[in-house]
Each structure stands twice: as C-alpha cells, then as structure tokens.
Design an enzyme around this catalytic site. Sequence first.
Site, mmCIF file in Angstrom:
data_model
loop_
_atom_site.group_PDB
_atom_site.id
_atom_site.type_symbol
_atom_site.label_atom_id
_atom_site.label_comp_id
_atom_site.label_asym_id
_atom_site.label_seq_id
_atom_site.Cartn_x
_atom_site.Cartn_y
_atom_site.Cartn_z
ATOM 1 N N ASP A 419 0.863 -1.180 0.000
ATOM 2 C CA ASP A 419 0.000 0.000 0.000
ATOM 3 C C ASP A 419 0.902 1.233 0.000
ATOM 4 O OD1 ASP A 419 -1.705 2.111 0.518
ATOM 5 O OD2 ASP A 419 -2.840 1.076 2.083
ATOM 6 N N HIS A 420 0.903 1.987 -1.099
ATOM 7 C CA HIS A 420 1.823 3.117 -1.248
ATOM 8 C C HIS A 420 1.487 4.271 -0.290
ATOM 9 C CE1 HIS A 420 5.088 5.111 -3.060
ATOM 10 N NE2 HIS A 420 4.956 4.640 -4.283
ATOM 11 N N ARG A 421 0.303 4.275 0.297
ATOM 12 C CA ARG A 421 -0.033 5.316 1.277
ATOM 13 C C ARG A 421 0.767 5.141 2.561
ATOM 14 N NH1 ARG A 421 -6.393 4.235 1.509
ATOM 15 N NH2 ARG A 421 -5.479 2.184 1.902
#
Length: 447
Positions: A419-421
């Site tokens: 998850d790039h967040r």
Amino acid sequence: MATEILMPALSPTMEEGTLAKWLVKEGDTVQSGDLLAEIETDKATMEFEAVEEGVIGKLLVAEGTEGVKVNSPIALIGEEGEDMSSASASAPADTSSAGTSSDAAPAAASDKTAPAKGYGKGATDATPAASSAPAGKDGDRIFATPLARRIAKDKGLDLAQIEGSGPRGRIIKVDVENATAQPKAAKSEAPAAKTEGQKPAMAAGMGADQVAAMYQGRDYEEVSLDGMRKVIATRLVEAKQTVPHFYLRRDIELDALLKFRSQLNKSLEDRGVKLSVNDFIIKACALALQEVPDANAVWAGDRVLKMKASDVAVAVAIEGGLFTPVLQDAESRSLSSLSTQMKDLAARARDRKLAPHEYQGGSFAISNLGMFGIDNFDAIINPPHAAILAVGAGAKKPVVGEDGELKVATVMSTTLSVDHRVIDGALGANLLNAIKTHLENPMGMLA
C-alpha cells in the site's frame, strides 16, 4: 415494558446473517449470559448471549431465516407477567432469503460492536418513540435500553456522558450502574458534515438481469452467494479501487532452509512437531517487520498506526472462501509454537469455528499458493494491512553463484504487494530484502 432484541453484528464486516437456531422459546426466563440463539455470520456460526434478564415474549424471526439485517428486531423481551401478545416490532426484520432485495439499507457494523455476545434493544409499541431519544455529544441519537434510561434518570446521570458497552455502542444496565453523576454537557452547535474517512463511490458493474440476458438460451447453473462470498467480493473490490498497490518481486534460494528444516524435524519427531516451509516464512516475515519497523503499520483513514508487535495473518483456503487467522507476537515465538498454532487455526478455520479475535487484526499477511504448483502471483492487500506477501512454489532452477559458477538451486518466487499510502518503494524493498535474508540464512531465526 417490552423491548426488542436486535440482530447483532458479530463481526466488523457483518451486514446480515442467518438465524440458524433459537435456543429459547416464548415464555422462557433468561438471565444475563444465557444463550439465546445460534447465528450464522459471513465467517462462522456463533452463539448469541443475553445481556439482561427478562422473559422472552415473542420470537419475531423464525429459525433458518436468511438475510436478517443487522440491527433489525428478532425477538421481544419483557418483565414477568407482561402481556406482549399485541406488541409489534418498530422495524420488522427482513425475513426474505439471501439475495432478495430489501428497501431497508443494512446497518454498518460499528467499531464498538460486541463481537460475540449481547444484543441491542430498540423501541416497540410499548416504549417511547425513537425520535424522542436524547442526542449525544455530536448530535447523534443516544441508544440505550429502557432499563438503563430509568436507572440513569433515578441517579441523575447524563446518558451523553456514558459510553455504552452493548451491541453497536448501546448503553445497557451495567454501564449506568457503574457510572457516576457528571455535569450535563452544554448543547453544541450542529456538527459539520462528516467527510473525512468517507469511502469513495464504487464503480457499478453489470446487474444480474443484464448478465443473464447476455446468456439467454445457454444452459447454466445459478449459484446464490452466501454471506462469506458477498463480503469477499465487497472487500476485494474496495481494496483494488481504494488501495494504491505496487509490487516488489524477489527470488529466494531455499536449499539451506530445506536442509535445516529436515534436521529440525528429525529432532522434533518425539514431540510430534513437523515444521513446514510456511512456518519459516511466517517467522521470517515477523522478524523482518521488527527490523523494518516503519513497514509494520496499518492505514487508518487519516493516519498510520505503527504496530509494536509482529502480528502476521496467514490466508487459509476453505470451501467457498478463505480466512486469514492471525498469529500474534510471532517475532518472539518459537518455530514449533508457530507451527502448532497455525495447524490448529487452519483446522478450525476449515470447520468455521474461529472466534472473531482470531482472524481480525494483524498488520501483514501471507498468501502461499506454492503447494498448488503456482510459480508466482500478485496478492490483493487486505485492508487495513499495508502489505501482503505472495509465495510461489520452490523449483529447481539454474542460478549463478557468488563465485560466478553456474549451479542448480531450489528457488521460490515471492511478490510483495504494498500500500503506497503507508510504505514507499525503498521501505518496501528493505522489508522484502530482510525477509529474503532470513529465509536464505534460517539458523539466524533461532538466535
């Protein structure tokens, strides 16, 4: 004064369930903690307990009814001698079978939902109208049982200052008995519209009638979705549409691990323990999360929660779906302990006997399809997790050794979905490299 027993939300994802079996009948006297019914959720069949004493006046939902919406009335309870024959539910339960449409929108499961016991109560013809319920600190209605309201009034308590421990945060008898009088909070202005944390609108797919029309004249079998399949479909669509996935891949040489595993299993024969490659993968991931602590985190809407312990979830395939039981504190557990617990969790998952706390939580997941001969694949992140490791089969392949010589090694392909967040590229790479290091140097996991 008859009050309603509501269909409980027995898991965070539950929107409806099947009332499998009543364990009481009309006229029975029940005490707090007595079992009332067996309810089939999207994950398991669970027993449902009473939170207060009373007499069961009327069962509103028949055994075997599917698609009963969360927070809809399923029975009436009152005091001994009370006539409830003319009482009716304020919002009758949807007794249609699963898959049938309903005008009533399903109630979302609250983060205060009691996972395995208790029931909520609402107004009936014999109780005050719901609209007259007082408002809480944020202008929301306060949900409390009639008995709790009476006790609060007698003690001069402000219900807005009491946190409920009943289903969906409902205030029950024990909450007001344990509360002390506090000054009533002043009425606040109307709350601003709540926009933070709202889910974006999902793209609508083709409807059932549209799809059926495409195959008119062709033979097919229609399979109704059970609760688990519906939840899987909803959550995976949500994950792919709202979680910005990216993928990191590494090949891992297993020969040292396989040799070490064989030696350990010989020494563990007398204890009846047999370690699997997956047990080593669980341990390697747990240790890697401790070494790369910024990756041991979950997405929480408007913030990130960095976890202290390595709680690792492992996907277990069952008929019609899957579970992800969680092994808590895996970084501090021995390989034999992890192996024994994993076998127990997997067996009970296949029998749908896991309790909610055994498959909720965790910050990282593993999905292993190597035993099915799959070389590699990309797994979908299970929110709020920030990553999931997809594990393929180990296979003999030619590799170039450190000395530049060509050799044959057992190589396992892995893909880390991130998850790039929560995790950026370099951080995710550090995590996957740490996992690889542990698996290629397995003796270090025992240090």
